[in-house]
Design a protein around this motif. Structure first.
Motif, PDB file in Angstrom:
ATOM      1  N   LYS A  36       0.831  -1.202   0.000  1.00 25.82           N
ATOM      2  CA  LYS A  36       0.000   0.000   0.000  1.00 25.82           C
ATOM      3  C   LYS A  36       0.867   1.254   0.000  1.00 25.82           C
ATOM      4  CE  LYS A  36      -3.613   2.441   2.559  1.00 25.82           C
ATOM      5  NZ  LYS A  36      -4.481   2.445   3.767  1.00 25.82           N
ATOM      6  N   PHE A  37       1.855   1.283   0.898  1.00 27.08           N
ATOM      7  CA  PHE A  37       2.722   2.459   0.982  1.00 27.08           C
ATOM      8  C   PHE A  37       3.531   2.617  -0.297  1.00 27.08           C
ATOM      9  CE2 PHE A  37       6.395   4.967   2.095  1.00 27.08           C
ATOM     10  CZ  PHE A  37       5.895   5.922   2.968  1.00 27.08           C
ATOM     11  N   TYR A  38       4.028   1.500  -0.822  1.00 19.07           N
ATOM     12  CA  TYR A  38       4.837   1.566  -2.042  1.00 19.07           C
ATOM     13  C   TYR A  38       4.002   2.075  -3.206  1.00 19.07           C
ATOM     14  CZ  TYR A  38       8.860   0.346  -4.921  1.00 19.07           C
ATOM     15  OH  TYR A  38       9.961   0.405  -5.739  1.00 19.07           O
ATOM     16  N   GLY A  39       2.735   1.670  -3.237  1.00 14.49           N
ATOM     17  CA  GLY A  39       1.839   2.173  -4.278  1.00 14.49           C
ATOM     18  C   GLY A  39       1.619   3.670  -4.150  1.00 14.49           C
ATOM     19  N   GLU A  40       1.479   4.146  -2.909  1.00  9.31           N
ATOM     20  CA  GLU A  40       1.320   5.582  -2.678  1.00  9.31           C
ATOM     21  C   GLU A  40       2.588   6.339  -3.073  1.00  9.31           C
ATOM     22  OE1 GLU A  40       0.373   5.849   1.433  1.00  9.31           O
ATOM     23  OE2 GLU A  40      -1.710   5.208   1.187  1.00  9.31           O
ATOM     24  N   LEU A  41       3.728   5.716  -2.848  1.00  8.65           N
ATOM     25  CA  LEU A  41       4.996   6.345  -3.214  1.00  8.65           C
ATOM     26  C   LEU A  41       5.101   6.510  -4.726  1.00  8.65           C
ATOM     27  CD1 LEU A  41       7.752   7.378  -2.184  1.00  8.65           C
ATOM     28  CD2 LEU A  41       8.613   5.040  -2.407  1.00  8.65           C
ATOM     29  N   ILE A  42       4.693   5.486  -5.458  1.00  5.62           N
ATOM     30  CA  ILE A  42       4.723   5.559  -6.920  1.00  5.62           C
ATOM     31  C   ILE A  42       3.805   6.672  -7.415  1.00  5.62           C
ATOM     32  CG2 ILE A  42       4.117   4.313  -9.030  1.00  5.62           C
ATOM     33  CD1 ILE A  42       5.020   1.741  -7.626  1.00  5.62           C
ATOM     34  N   LYS A  43       2.626   6.785  -6.806  1.00  8.64           N
ATOM     35  CA  LYS A  43       1.698   7.856  -7.194  1.00  8.64           C
ATOM     36  C   LYS A  43       2.285   9.230  -6.882  1.00  8.64           C
ATOM     37  CE  LYS A  43      -2.602   5.220  -6.580  1.00  8.64           C
ATOM     38  NZ  LYS A  43      -3.859   5.108  -5.779  1.00  8.64           N
ATOM     39  N   ALA A  44       2.913   9.352  -5.713  1.00  5.50           N
ATOM     40  CA  ALA A  44       3.477  10.646  -5.306  1.00  5.50           C
ATOM     41  C   ALA A  44       4.630  11.078  -6.200  1.00  5.50           C
ATOM     42  CB  ALA A  44       3.948  10.574  -3.854  1.00  5.50           C
ATOM     43  N   ALA A  45       5.237  10.114  -6.904  1.00  5.10           N
ATOM     44  CA  ALA A  45       6.368  10.424  -7.782  1.00  5.10           C
ATOM     45  C   ALA A  45       5.930  10.857  -9.173  1.00  5.10           C
ATOM     46  CB  ALA A  45       7.289   9.210  -7.891  1.00  5.10           C
ATOM     47  N   SER A  46       4.635  10.807  -9.454  1.00  2.00           N
ATOM     48  CA  SER A  46       4.145  11.220 -10.770  1.00  2.00           C
ATOM     49  C   SER A  46       4.262  12.732 -10.918  1.00  2.00           C
ATOM     50  CB  SER A  46       2.688  10.795 -10.945  1.00  2.00           C
ATOM     51  OG  SER A  46       1.854  11.554 -10.082  1.00  2.00           O
ATOM     52  N   PRO A  47       4.353  13.240 -12.146  1.00  2.00           N
ATOM     53  CA  PRO A  47       4.452  14.698 -12.342  1.00  2.00           C
ATOM     54  C   PRO A  47       3.290  15.462 -11.717  1.00  2.00           C
ATOM     55  CG  PRO A  47       4.970  13.528 -14.374  1.00  2.00           C
ATOM     56  CD  PRO A  47       4.457  12.498 -13.411  1.00  2.00           C
ATOM     57  N   GLU A  48       2.093  14.900 -11.823  1.00  2.00           N
ATOM     58  CA  GLU A  48       0.924  15.588 -11.269  1.00  2.00           C
ATOM     59  C   GLU A  48       1.026  15.710  -9.749  1.00  2.00           C
ATOM     60  OE1 GLU A  48       0.855  12.918 -13.182  1.00  2.00           O
ATOM     61  OE2 GLU A  48       0.141  13.714 -15.107  1.00  2.00           O
ATOM     62  N   ALA A  49       1.399  14.615  -9.093  1.00  2.00           N
ATOM     63  CA  ALA A  49       1.495  14.628  -7.632  1.00  2.00           C
ATOM     64  C   ALA A  49       2.644  15.520  -7.163  1.00  2.00           C
ATOM     65  CB  ALA A  49       1.684  13.208  -7.111  1.00  2.00           C
ATOM     66  N   ARG A  50       3.745  15.503  -7.890  1.00  3.39           N
ATOM     67  CA  ARG A  50       4.861  16.386  -7.533  1.00  3.39           C
ATOM     68  C   ARG A  50       4.424  17.849  -7.623  1.00  3.39           C
ATOM     69  NH1 ARG A  50      10.289  14.194  -7.883  1.00  3.39           N
ATOM     70  NH2 ARG A  50      10.244  11.953  -8.290  1.00  3.39           N
ATOM     71  N   GLY A  51       3.637  18.159  -8.643  1.00  2.00           N
ATOM     72  CA  GLY A  51       3.134  19.517  -8.788  1.00  2.00           C
ATOM     73  C   GLY A  51       2.243  19.922  -7.629  1.00  2.00           C
ATOM     74  N   LEU A  52       1.413  18.995  -7.157  1.00  2.00           N
ATOM     75  CA  LEU A  52       0.540  19.284  -6.026  1.00  2.00           C
ATOM     76  C   LEU A  52       1.353  19.496  -4.747  1.00  2.00           C
ATOM     77  CD1 LEU A  52      -2.350  16.719  -6.683  1.00  2.00           C
ATOM     78  CD2 LEU A  52      -2.444  19.215  -6.943  1.00  2.00           C
ATOM     79  N   SER A 188       4.053  11.121   4.497  1.00  2.00           N
ATOM     80  CA  SER A 188       5.164  10.162   4.602  1.00  2.00           C
ATOM     81  C   SER A 188       5.805   9.892   3.245  1.00  2.00           C
ATOM     82  CB  SER A 188       4.667   8.851   5.216  1.00  2.00           C
ATOM     83  OG  SER A 188       4.199   9.065   6.527  1.00  2.00           O
ATOM     84  N   VAL A 189       4.984   9.726   2.214  1.00  2.00           N
ATOM     85  CA  VAL A 189       5.547   9.427   0.893  1.00  2.00           C
ATOM     86  C   VAL A 189       6.222  10.662   0.295  1.00  2.00           C
ATOM     87  CG1 VAL A 189       4.049   7.484   0.343  1.00  2.00           C
ATOM     88  CG2 VAL A 189       3.265   9.807  -0.143  1.00  2.00           C
ATOM     89  N   GLU A 190       5.680  11.841   0.570  1.00  2.00           N
ATOM     90  CA  GLU A 190       6.314  13.068   0.079  1.00  2.00           C
ATOM     91  C   GLU A 190       7.681  13.265   0.723  1.00  2.00           C
ATOM     92  OE1 GLU A 190       2.504  15.968  -0.976  1.00  2.00           O
ATOM     93  OE2 GLU A 190       3.201  15.789   1.102  1.00  2.00           O
ATOM     94  N   LYS A 191       7.804  12.888   1.990  1.00  2.00           N
ATOM     95  CA  LYS A 191       9.091  13.014   2.676  1.00  2.00           C
ATOM     96  C   LYS A 191      10.161  12.162   2.000  1.00  2.00           C
ATOM     97  CE  LYS A 191       7.141  14.009   7.250  1.00  2.00           C
ATOM     98  NZ  LYS A 191       6.923  13.487   8.620  1.00  2.00           N
ATOM     99  N   VAL A 192       9.805  10.952   1.604  1.00  2.00           N
ATOM    100  CA  VAL A 192      10.773  10.066   0.951  1.00  2.00           C
ATOM    101  C   VAL A 192      11.330  10.716  -0.308  1.00  2.00           C
ATOM    102  CG1 VAL A 192      11.058   7.853  -0.233  1.00  2.00           C
ATOM    103  CG2 VAL A 192       9.741   7.967   1.887  1.00  2.00           C
ATOM    104  N   LEU A 193      10.470  11.385  -1.061  1.00  2.00           N
ATOM    105  CA  LEU A 193      10.869  11.953  -2.350  1.00  2.00           C
ATOM    106  C   LEU A 193      11.524  13.323  -2.234  1.00  2.00           C
ATOM    107  CD1 LEU A 193       7.654  10.990  -4.345  1.00  2.00           C
ATOM    108  CD2 LEU A 193       9.898   9.917  -4.565  1.00  2.00           C
ATOM    109  N   LEU A 194      11.073  14.141  -1.291  1.00  2.00           N
ATOM    110  CA  LEU A 194      11.514  15.539  -1.251  1.00  2.00           C
ATOM    111  C   LEU A 194      12.612  15.816  -0.226  1.00  2.00           C
ATOM    112  CD1 LEU A 194      11.128  18.339  -2.447  1.00  2.00           C
ATOM    113  CD2 LEU A 194       9.224  18.710  -0.864  1.00  2.00           C
ATOM    114  N   CYS A 195      12.668  15.044   0.850  1.00  2.00           N
ATOM    115  CA  CYS A 195      13.673  15.312   1.891  1.00  2.00           C
ATOM    116  C   CYS A 195      15.110  15.307   1.365  1.00  2.00           C
ATOM    117  CB  CYS A 195      13.523  14.327   3.046  1.00  2.00           C
ATOM    118  SG  CYS A 195      12.182  14.769   4.184  1.00  2.00           S
TER     119      CYS A 195
END
Length: 379
Positions: A36-52, A188-195
């Motif tokens: 579940k978390f890994y799926g959310e991480l993949i979604k958060a890495a999309s261009p649309e989610a990064r923009g949000l 949590s998923v945004e932290k993985v990508l942006l921190c």
């Protein structure tokens, strides 16, 4: 300190750039076991989610965050009269916001994730090799550094306009405080990508990793100096953690203006500064000169450390423990090479202390140390 730096495209430089980039990778092995978390991480890495994510921080948080961080950082130095007036504080906040806006713009340009399996060979014969998954949150660290360089240099230059040179410590502190406040707004998923990007900003203005990479250009693959630095760079976090734990044991009651050594915020700053000491040592090795330590590291310590309640004795012990820990990890054939620079570092700090003529606190900033730093930054 940050200086304008160009890294050439040669094998020795590329080796160190790869190691530099690894500082900002994230081990996602445990996350991959949570579908579940890994799926959310993949979604958060999309261009649309990064923009949000970027829009959330810019529109709702960023300017207020930097103002709040500026107030906190200024309170840290409140005993220094007029170190930061309202006009300078406003200008610093403006530059900080520009840096973060650029970081978020670059963050949005990325798409998806790059996850690499890393195999670690185990020394025990009956234990199978370990495989971990490493997320490369910053795909091209040189591009990120180049795109941020001018903004960070302008941000850093603000200390030149201050009445008190110790404002240089405030510039790093503001990034530290701002990062903490921004991270609190992330999922949590945004932290993985942006921190990793936020960590990069704080380190880039304080730790000369990029210059270490650039200095490798004067060395051939397999040369003693390059081999030594290649072996030691990946160990920097572990070395810093070991020294920090030792300091905790030796100084359990030590307190700076920001808190005790065991305070999480103080621990973060200590670990970053231990990395900074190591980076300046390896920069000196590759530049074949102790000048970076003499002209930058020593003046910064003299100007900043006592301003936050760190005494000379602590700096002495800090430096000695760090050198001892590094020496235990260096291969025998490189010990003599290393000794030239660790002794040079010891001598540089000894000379600074002798010029200060003070047994405990460092009170007055000698003009020659200020001039060294000014010349080096503007040259």
């Amino acid at each position: 300190m940050l200086l304008s730096t160009n890294t050439s495209k040669c094998p020795s430089v590329e080796r160190l750039v790869k190691l530099w980039a690894e500082r900002y990778t994230v081990d996602v092995s445990s996350l991959s076991k949570n579908p579940k978390f890994y799926g959310e991480l993949i979604k958060a890495a999309s261009p649309e989610a990064r923009g949000l994510t970027a829009a959330k921080l810019v529109n709702n948080v960023l300017y207020g965050t930097n103002h709040q961080a500026g107030i906190q950082a200024k309170s840290l130095y409140e005993y220094i009269p007029d170190i930061i007036d309202s006009h300078l504080g406003q200008r610093i906040n403006q530059f900080a916001c520009q840096v973060y806006e650029k970081v978020l713009d670059i963050y949005q340009q990325q798409s998806g994730m790059v996850v690499t399996p890393i195999t670690t060979q185990m020394s025990t014969g009956n234990v199978s090799n370990q495989v971990s998954l490493s997320l490369s949150a910053i795909p091209n660290i040189e591009k990120l550094a180049n795109e941020l360089e001018q903004l960070l240099l302008k941000y850093q230059d603000q200390h030149v306009t201050a009445k008190d040179w110790r404002v240089v410590g405030f510039l790093t502190t503001l990034f530290n405080f701002s990062n903490k406040l921004l991270i609190n707004q992330l999922t949590s998923v945004e932290k993985v990508l942006l921190c990793p990007y936020l960590k990069f900003v704080e380190e880039q203005v304080a730790i000369p990793w990029q210059r270490v990479c650039a200095a490798a250009a004067k060395h051939q693959l397999g040369s003693p100096a390059l081999t030594l630095v290649e072996q030691m760079l990946p160990l920097a976090p572990e070395i810093g953690s070991t020294v920090y734990c030792r300091l905790l044991q030796l100084f359990p009651d030590h307190r700076s203006l920001r808190g005790g050594l065991s305070d999480p915020d103080v621990a973060h700053s200590c670990l970053r500064d231990l990395d900074m000491f190591q980076a300046y040592l390896w920069l000196s090795v590759l530049e074949e000169s102790i000048r970076p330590v003499e002209q930058e590291l020593v003046p910064l310590c003299v100007m900043v450390m006592p301003s936050v309640g760190v005494k000379w004795g602590m700096i002495d012990k800090w430096k000695r423990l760090l050198v001892d820990e590094i020496e235990t990890r260096v291969q025998f054939e490189h010990k003599l090479l290393l000794l030239n620079y660790t002794q040079g570092m010891e001598q540089a700090f000894f000379e600074a202390r002798k010029r200060l003529g003070d047994q405990g606190e460092m009170i007055k900033i000698p003009s020659d140390l200020r001039e060294n730093l000014t010349f080096h930054l503007n040259s």
